[in-house]
Design a protein around this motif. Structure first.
Motif, PDB file in Angstrom:
ATOM      1  N   VAL A  82      25.332 -22.156  79.727  1.00  0.00           N
ATOM      2  CA  VAL A  82      24.294 -21.843  80.664  1.00  0.00           C
ATOM      3  C   VAL A  82      23.706 -23.341  82.074  1.00  0.00           C
ATOM      4  O   VAL A  82      25.008 -24.649  81.631  1.00  0.00           O
ATOM      5  CB  VAL A  82      22.476 -22.686  80.139  1.00  0.00           C
ATOM      6  N   PRO A  83      23.959 -23.743  83.283  1.00  0.00           N
ATOM      7  CA  PRO A  83      23.624 -24.651  84.197  1.00  0.00           C
ATOM      8  C   PRO A  83      23.444 -26.055  83.565  1.00  0.00           C
ATOM      9  O   PRO A  83      21.975 -25.728  82.967  1.00  0.00           O
ATOM     10  CB  PRO A  83      23.562 -23.718  85.276  1.00  0.00           C
ATOM     11  N   GLY A  84      24.005 -26.957  83.513  1.00  0.00           N
ATOM     12  CA  GLY A  84      23.435 -27.966  83.223  1.00  0.00           C
ATOM     13  C   GLY A  84      23.763 -28.105  81.472  1.00  0.00           C
ATOM     14  O   GLY A  84      23.245 -29.463  81.103  1.00  0.00           O
ATOM     15  N   GLN A  85      24.306 -27.208  80.506  1.00  0.00           N
ATOM     16  CA  GLN A  85      24.384 -27.628  79.318  1.00  0.00           C
ATOM     17  C   GLN A  85      26.260 -27.889  79.416  1.00  0.00           C
ATOM     18  O   GLN A  85      26.816 -27.258  79.793  1.00  0.00           O
ATOM     19  CB  GLN A  85      23.838 -26.318  78.525  1.00  0.00           C
ATOM     20  N   ALA A  86      26.431 -28.567  78.256  1.00  0.00           N
ATOM     21  CA  ALA A  86      27.786 -28.380  77.618  1.00  0.00           C
ATOM     22  C   ALA A  86      27.852 -27.071  77.034  1.00  0.00           C
ATOM     23  O   ALA A  86      27.635 -26.634  76.289  1.00  0.00           O
ATOM     24  CB  ALA A  86      27.570 -30.123  77.008  1.00  0.00           C
ATOM     25  N   PRO A  87      29.388 -26.775  76.914  1.00  0.00           N
ATOM     26  CA  PRO A  87      29.587 -25.970  75.723  1.00  0.00           C
ATOM     27  C   PRO A  87      29.720 -26.119  74.070  1.00  0.00           C
ATOM     28  O   PRO A  87      29.911 -27.584  74.024  1.00  0.00           O
ATOM     29  CB  PRO A  87      31.249 -25.789  76.734  1.00  0.00           C
ATOM     30  N   LYS A  88      30.099 -25.324  74.062  1.00  0.00           N
ATOM     31  CA  LYS A  88      29.496 -25.326  72.445  1.00  0.00           C
ATOM     32  C   LYS A  88      31.136 -26.559  72.062  1.00  0.00           C
ATOM     33  O   LYS A  88      30.652 -27.263  70.919  1.00  0.00           O
ATOM     34  CB  LYS A  88      29.920 -24.519  71.656  1.00  0.00           C
ATOM     35  N   TYR A  89      31.967 -26.395  72.206  1.00  0.00           N
ATOM     36  CA  TYR A  89      33.748 -26.358  71.982  1.00  0.00           C
ATOM     37  C   TYR A  89      34.093 -27.294  73.534  1.00  0.00           C
ATOM     38  O   TYR A  89      34.440 -26.402  74.307  1.00  0.00           O
ATOM     39  CB  TYR A  89      34.438 -25.844  71.094  1.00  0.00           C
ATOM     40  N   SER A  90      34.154 -28.414  73.604  1.00  0.00           N
ATOM     41  CA  SER A  90      34.784 -29.284  74.823  1.00  0.00           C
ATOM     42  C   SER A  90      36.210 -29.053  74.744  1.00  0.00           C
ATOM     43  O   SER A  90      36.456 -28.961  75.726  1.00  0.00           O
ATOM     44  CB  SER A  90      34.437 -30.775  75.031  1.00  0.00           C
ATOM     45  N   GLY A  91      36.835 -28.754  74.179  1.00  0.00           N
ATOM     46  CA  GLY A  91      38.312 -28.237  74.028  1.00  0.00           C
ATOM     47  C   GLY A  91      38.424 -27.774  72.904  1.00  0.00           C
ATOM     48  O   GLY A  91      37.823 -28.292  71.644  1.00  0.00           O
ATOM     49  N   ALA A  92      39.766 -28.175  72.483  1.00  0.00           N
ATOM     50  CA  ALA A  92      40.906 -27.797  71.341  1.00  0.00           C
ATOM     51  C   ALA A  92      40.064 -28.385  69.981  1.00  0.00           C
ATOM     52  O   ALA A  92      40.176 -28.701  68.974  1.00  0.00           O
ATOM     53  CB  ALA A  92      42.325 -27.688  71.349  1.00  0.00           C
ATOM     54  N   LYS A 121      34.294 -29.778  64.859  1.00  0.00           N
ATOM     55  CA  LYS A 121      32.808 -29.387  64.722  1.00  0.00           C
ATOM     56  C   LYS A 121      33.793 -28.342  63.277  1.00  0.00           C
ATOM     57  O   LYS A 121      32.772 -27.464  62.298  1.00  0.00           O
ATOM     58  CB  LYS A 121      32.861 -28.251  65.656  1.00  0.00           C
ATOM     59  N   THR A 122      34.853 -26.890  63.257  1.00  0.00           N
ATOM     60  CA  THR A 122      35.517 -26.480  62.406  1.00  0.00           C
ATOM     61  C   THR A 122      34.773 -26.220  61.566  1.00  0.00           C
ATOM     62  O   THR A 122      34.154 -26.010  60.114  1.00  0.00           O
ATOM     63  CB  THR A 122      36.112 -25.284  63.133  1.00  0.00           C
ATOM     64  N   LEU A 123      35.668 -28.282  60.872  1.00  0.00           N
ATOM     65  CA  LEU A 123      36.051 -28.870  59.788  1.00  0.00           C
ATOM     66  C   LEU A 123      34.631 -29.416  59.111  1.00  0.00           C
ATOM     67  O   LEU A 123      34.260 -29.342  57.831  1.00  0.00           O
ATOM     68  CB  LEU A 123      37.037 -29.347  59.546  1.00  0.00           C
ATOM     69  N   ALA A 124      34.148 -30.305  60.278  1.00  0.00           N
ATOM     70  CA  ALA A 124      32.308 -30.402  60.196  1.00  0.00           C
ATOM     71  C   ALA A 124      31.670 -29.090  59.511  1.00  0.00           C
ATOM     72  O   ALA A 124      30.491 -29.719  58.259  1.00  0.00           O
ATOM     73  CB  ALA A 124      32.299 -30.918  61.172  1.00  0.00           C
ATOM     74  N   ALA A 125      31.653 -28.259  59.813  1.00  0.00           N
ATOM     75  CA  ALA A 125      31.007 -26.981  59.492  1.00  0.00           C
ATOM     76  C   ALA A 125      31.245 -26.509  58.266  1.00  0.00           C
ATOM     77  O   ALA A 125      30.360 -25.288  57.698  1.00  0.00           O
ATOM     78  CB  ALA A 125      29.866 -25.994  60.957  1.00  0.00           C
ATOM     79  N   GLU A 126      32.818 -25.947  58.061  1.00  0.00           N
ATOM     80  CA  GLU A 126      33.186 -24.435  57.523  1.00  0.00           C
ATOM     81  C   GLU A 126      33.577 -25.076  56.911  1.00  0.00           C
ATOM     82  O   GLU A 126      34.676 -24.624  55.503  1.00  0.00           O
ATOM     83  CB  GLU A 126      33.231 -23.626  58.568  1.00  0.00           C
ATOM     84  N   GLY A 127      34.296 -26.551  56.614  1.00  0.00           N
ATOM     85  CA  GLY A 127      36.017 -26.958  55.886  1.00  0.00           C
ATOM     86  C   GLY A 127      36.862 -26.776  56.566  1.00  0.00           C
ATOM     87  O   GLY A 127      37.195 -25.916  56.895  1.00  0.00           O
TER      88      GLY A 127
END
Length: 303
Positions: free
Chosen positions: A39-49, A55-61
């Motif tokens: 959404v305009p003004g919000q950052a994407p869930k992932y900023s890059g690879a 975030k994947t390792l932190a949330a799912e191992g």
């Protein structure tokens, strides 16, 4: 028939090597491809690879990087067996004389033919894989926190659950072949280019059409560069395929492949058609190097 069996066996071994080396990169690629535009003004869930990996390792191992591997692993034998067997049979059709090495242009034709065949295996397999890989990226884009959000993040319990839900509520078998057109748009030119480049590099390294004396290092180099050439040419098609396959069946964002292409380009520019390109290229070199090396060594060992 002996050549068919050898190609089946060598293709299976090569595909397994490719999958083990490349699947974590593929998971990150699909997460980046499938995350909705912010959404305009919000950052994407992932900023890059790198952010997606963290975030994947932190949330799912570490297991999160191999999510969705069950579907391609279960079909890797069939997929690569078909790819290399069809290519091998086409080689016999286009070869002008028995035992004569194929030209680079002939390898392009063989690769394209193999791409047609594997598209029908790749499409349902990739749909299952992409749904599992992308569900955590797609979750959390709406509202909800805590347990409710966690439950929303797990729509599918595994590969068989994806297949069951698609068959039951998304039009039966037709639902499993959602995205077939862009899959063919990826596999046909992609495999034509990959096998053509692979042969061209081998002949360049060998100094001629006889490449039987090349060592492992040369095969790794040729396979890695061939894999990179695959993704460099067809990557936007793969992005379209991924967003089509993870699109909501009841409330779709896209009416088809061309509509997906137009909307991604309109909202995110050409950059949107290359989301996840870094992980795809990082994956393609080692994964395809492993695939071609394993194939060549197995094929040679079988005689």
């Amino acid at each position: 028939m002996g050549d068919v069996v050898k190609d089946l066996t060598a293709g299976t071994v090569g595909g397994a090597a490719q999958l083990i080396c490349g699947h974590p990169f593929d998971t990150i690629k699909v997460k980046l491809q499938s995350q909705p535009a912010p959404v305009p003004g919000q950052a994407p869930k992932y900023s890059g690879a790198i952010d997606a990996v963290k975030k994947t390792l932190a949330a799912e191992g570490p297991r999160g990087l191999y999510k969705g591997m069950g579907a391609p692993l279960a079909t890797v034998a069939a997929f690569n067996a078909v790819l290399f067997t069809v290519r091998g049979q086409m080689e016999s059709l286009v070869r002008t004389q028995p035992g004569v090495p194929l030209t680079v242009s002939q390898q392009f034709v063989c690769g394209a033919g193999a791409g047609v065949a594997v598209s029908f295996l790749a499409c349902p397999t990739e749909l299952v894989k992409c749904r599992l890989q992308a569900q955590s990226a797609l979750a959390g884009t709406g509202t909800g926190t805590g347990t409710a959000a966690a439950v929303a993040a797990v729509k599918y319990g595994g590969p068989m659950d994806v297949a069951r839900q698609v068959l039951r509520s998304e039009g039966g078998m037709r639902g499993l072949f959602k995205g077939l057109l862009p899959t063919m748009g990826r596999e046909i030119p992609g495999n034509a280019i990959m096998f053509g480049v692979y042969e061209a590099i081998k002949q360049m390294l060998a100094g001629g059409p006889d490449t039987s004396g090349l060592g492992r290092g040369s095969l790794i180099l040729a396979g890695g560069l061939a894999g990179a050439s695959f993704w460099f040419i067809v990557y936007p098609t793969d992005v379209v395929k991924s967003v089509i396959q993870v699109d909501d069946y009841k409330n779709p964002k896209f009416s088809g492949s061309l509509d997906a292409f137009r909307k991604i380009k309109a909202s995110e520019g050409f950059k949107g058609l290359y989301k996840g390109f870094g992980p795809a290229m990082a994956r393609s070199v080692p994964a395809n190097a492993a695939c071609f090396l394993a194939y060549e060594m197995t094929r040679s060992a079988l005689g």
